[in-house]
Design an enzyme around this catalytic site. Sequence first.
Site, PDB file in Angstrom:
ATOM      1  N   THR A   1       3.692  -2.498   7.663  1.00 46.57           N
ATOM      2  CA  THR A   1       2.664  -1.688   8.328  1.00 46.57           C
ATOM      3  C   THR A   1       3.046  -1.474   9.786  1.00 46.57           C
ATOM      4  OG1 THR A   1       1.058  -2.688   6.831  1.00 46.57           O
ATOM      5  CG2 THR A   1       0.176  -1.477   8.714  1.00 46.57           C
TER       6      THR A   1
ATOM      7  N   SER B   1       4.622  -1.156  -0.323  1.00 50.37           N
ATOM      8  CA  SER B   1       4.003  -1.617  -1.580  1.00 50.37           C
ATOM      9  C   SER B   1       4.497  -0.762  -2.743  1.00 50.37           C
ATOM     10  CB  SER B   1       2.479  -1.510  -1.510  1.00 50.37           C
ATOM     11  OG  SER B   1       1.928  -2.629  -0.868  1.00 50.37           O
TER      12      SER B   1
ATOM     13  N   LYS C   1      -9.621  -0.142  -3.500  1.00 50.52           N
ATOM     14  CA  LYS C   1      -9.736  -1.269  -2.556  1.00 50.52           C
ATOM     15  C   LYS C   1     -10.606  -2.336  -3.185  1.00 50.52           C
ATOM     16  CE  LYS C   1      -8.497  -2.207   1.751  1.00 50.52           C
ATOM     17  NZ  LYS C   1      -7.374  -1.587   2.490  1.00 50.52           N
TER      18      LYS C   1
HETATM   19  N1  GLU Z   1      -4.219  -3.042   2.884  1.00 52.54           N
HETATM   20  C1  GLU Z   1      -3.206  -2.116   3.284  1.00 52.54           C
HETATM   21  C2  GLU Z   1      -3.826  -0.792   3.681  1.00 52.54           C
HETATM   22  O1  GLU Z   1      -4.983  -0.718   4.025  1.00 52.54           O
HETATM   23  C3  GLU Z   1      -2.108  -1.979   2.263  1.00 52.54           C
HETATM   24  C4  GLU Z   1      -2.505  -1.483   0.913  1.00 52.54           C
HETATM   25  C5  GLU Z   1      -1.413  -1.578  -0.139  1.00 52.54           C
HETATM   26  O2  GLU Z   1      -0.314  -1.958   0.184  1.00 52.54           O
HETATM   27  O3  GLU Z   1      -1.717  -1.245  -1.271  1.00 52.54           O
HETATM   28  O4  GLU Z   1      -3.166   0.218   3.758  1.00 52.54           O
END
Ligand code: GLU
Length: 429
Positions: A188, A356, A104
Site C-alpha cells: 500500500t 493482493s 469488506k
Molecule cells: N484493506 C486494503 C484496502 O482497503 C487491502 C484490501 C485487499 O488487499 O484486498 O485496500
Amino acid sequence: MSNSLFADASRRLEKALKYVSISEDASLRLKYPKASIRVSIPVRMDDGSLRVFQGYRVRYDDTRGPGKGGVRFHPNVSIDEVQSLAFWMTFKCALLNLPFGGAKGGITLNPKELSKSELERLSRGYIDAIADFIGPDIDILAPDVYTNAMIMGWMMDQYSIIKRRISPGVVTGKPLTMGGSQGRDSATAMGAFYAINTILPKFDRIPEKTTIAVQGFGNVGSILAELLSKAGYKVVAVSDSQGGIYAEVGLDIPSIRQYKNKQNGMKAIYCKGSVCNIVEHKVISNADLLALDVDVLIPAALENQITADNAHDVKANFIFELANGPITSDADAILESKGIYVFPDILLNAGGVTVSYFEWVQNRSGLYWTLNEVNQKLKEKMVEETQNTWAISQDLSVSMRTAAYIHALNRLGEAMDAKGTRDYYLKKV
Ligand code: GLU
C-alpha cells in the site's frame, strides 16, 4: 440529508455519474450492495468466560470478478462502515483494472484488549461463521486496520480445514510461508510512493523542498513515511492514535519506526533523542497535525478525519489519502475552494489490493514471483492508472477524486452493460 458514512460515500458516486454515459440500469445497481451478512461469533476467553462478537461481510459488487477486500478489527466497526468500505473497494478494483469486485469485512472489538490466543479463536470463529459466503472464486479476504499476516494465516487455515483442501486463494496478505506474496506488507505504501512520485513532478515539486505530515503510523503510514524520507522528502510530523510529534528540520523516520516496532506500543514514537536519535521535537495532537503549515498532508489512519469543521484549518497544498475515506464530501468542497489538491483513497491506497491480486494469481498458478517482479508490476499499474486519472481530470476539469470515479465507473458500467441493457432488450431484431 443522511449523515451516514455510506450516504456520504454515495455522494461521490452521484457527482461522477453526471460525467459518464453508462446505462441507467448500471448506475441503479451500483447504488445497492449485492449481499451482506452479519454474524455473531462466540469466543471462549482465556479466563473461561464466553464473549460474543459481532462480525460483518459485505460483497458490494462482483460484476468484474469475485469480491475482494480486507477485514477490519476495530471498536467502531458497524454495518454502515463495512458497506462503505466495500463500496470503495468496488471502485478501487475497477480503477486499477483488477478482475475483482468489491467487498469488506469487520469485527467490532478493541483488539488490544484480547490475548493472542483469544484473537486466534475469534479469527477462526469469524471464518466458521462466514465460510459459505466467501471463497477463492467468490470473495477473497485481506488485512485492513488492526489485522495482519498472522491473522490472515489463521483465516486461510480455518477455511482450508472447513473445506478439507488447502485454499490459499481465499485470503491474501498471508505469511510468505503460507502462500503470501513478496512485497504485500509494504504494497500500500509502495503503491502510494509510486503515485506521489508521478504526481508531484507535474507541479514542479522536488523532494528536498517538500515538507510532509503523516497522520497514522501503522503499516501504511510508517512505511510510506520511511520511503518518502529516504527519497529526500522532509517528513516533519507523524502521529498515531495517541498523538504526534513535529520537528521543523525533519524527523529521523527509520529510527522512529525501528523504536516503535521494538516497543510494539503505540506510544513508542514519543521516544527521546538518546533512545532513537530523533531530533528535538514538539509533541502535537492529531488535530494540530492536520492543520500544520506543510506542503503535503497524508491522512493514513481512519475515515472522517477532515470534515467541514476542520477543513478550513488545513494549510497543506496537497493531500494524499492513504486511509479509506479520511475526508468527508462537504470537506472536499471546502478544500477545493481553498485550491488544495486532493488525491483520492481509491487511487492512492490501491497498491495493497493490487499486490493482493498478484498474490491470488501466484496462489492459483503455483508459481511465485521475486520482490523485484512484484514491485515492478505494481509500479507499472500505479503509474499507468495515476496518469489515466490525471488525464481525465485535466480533460474534464474535474477533481482527481471525480476523475477516479469516472474512470472506474466507465469500466464497471461496461461490464454491467455487457449482460444486457434496457435498450438491448427493447430493440427489435
Ligand atoms: N484493506 C486494503 C484496502 O482497503 C487491502 C484490501 C485487499 O488487499 O484486498 O485496500
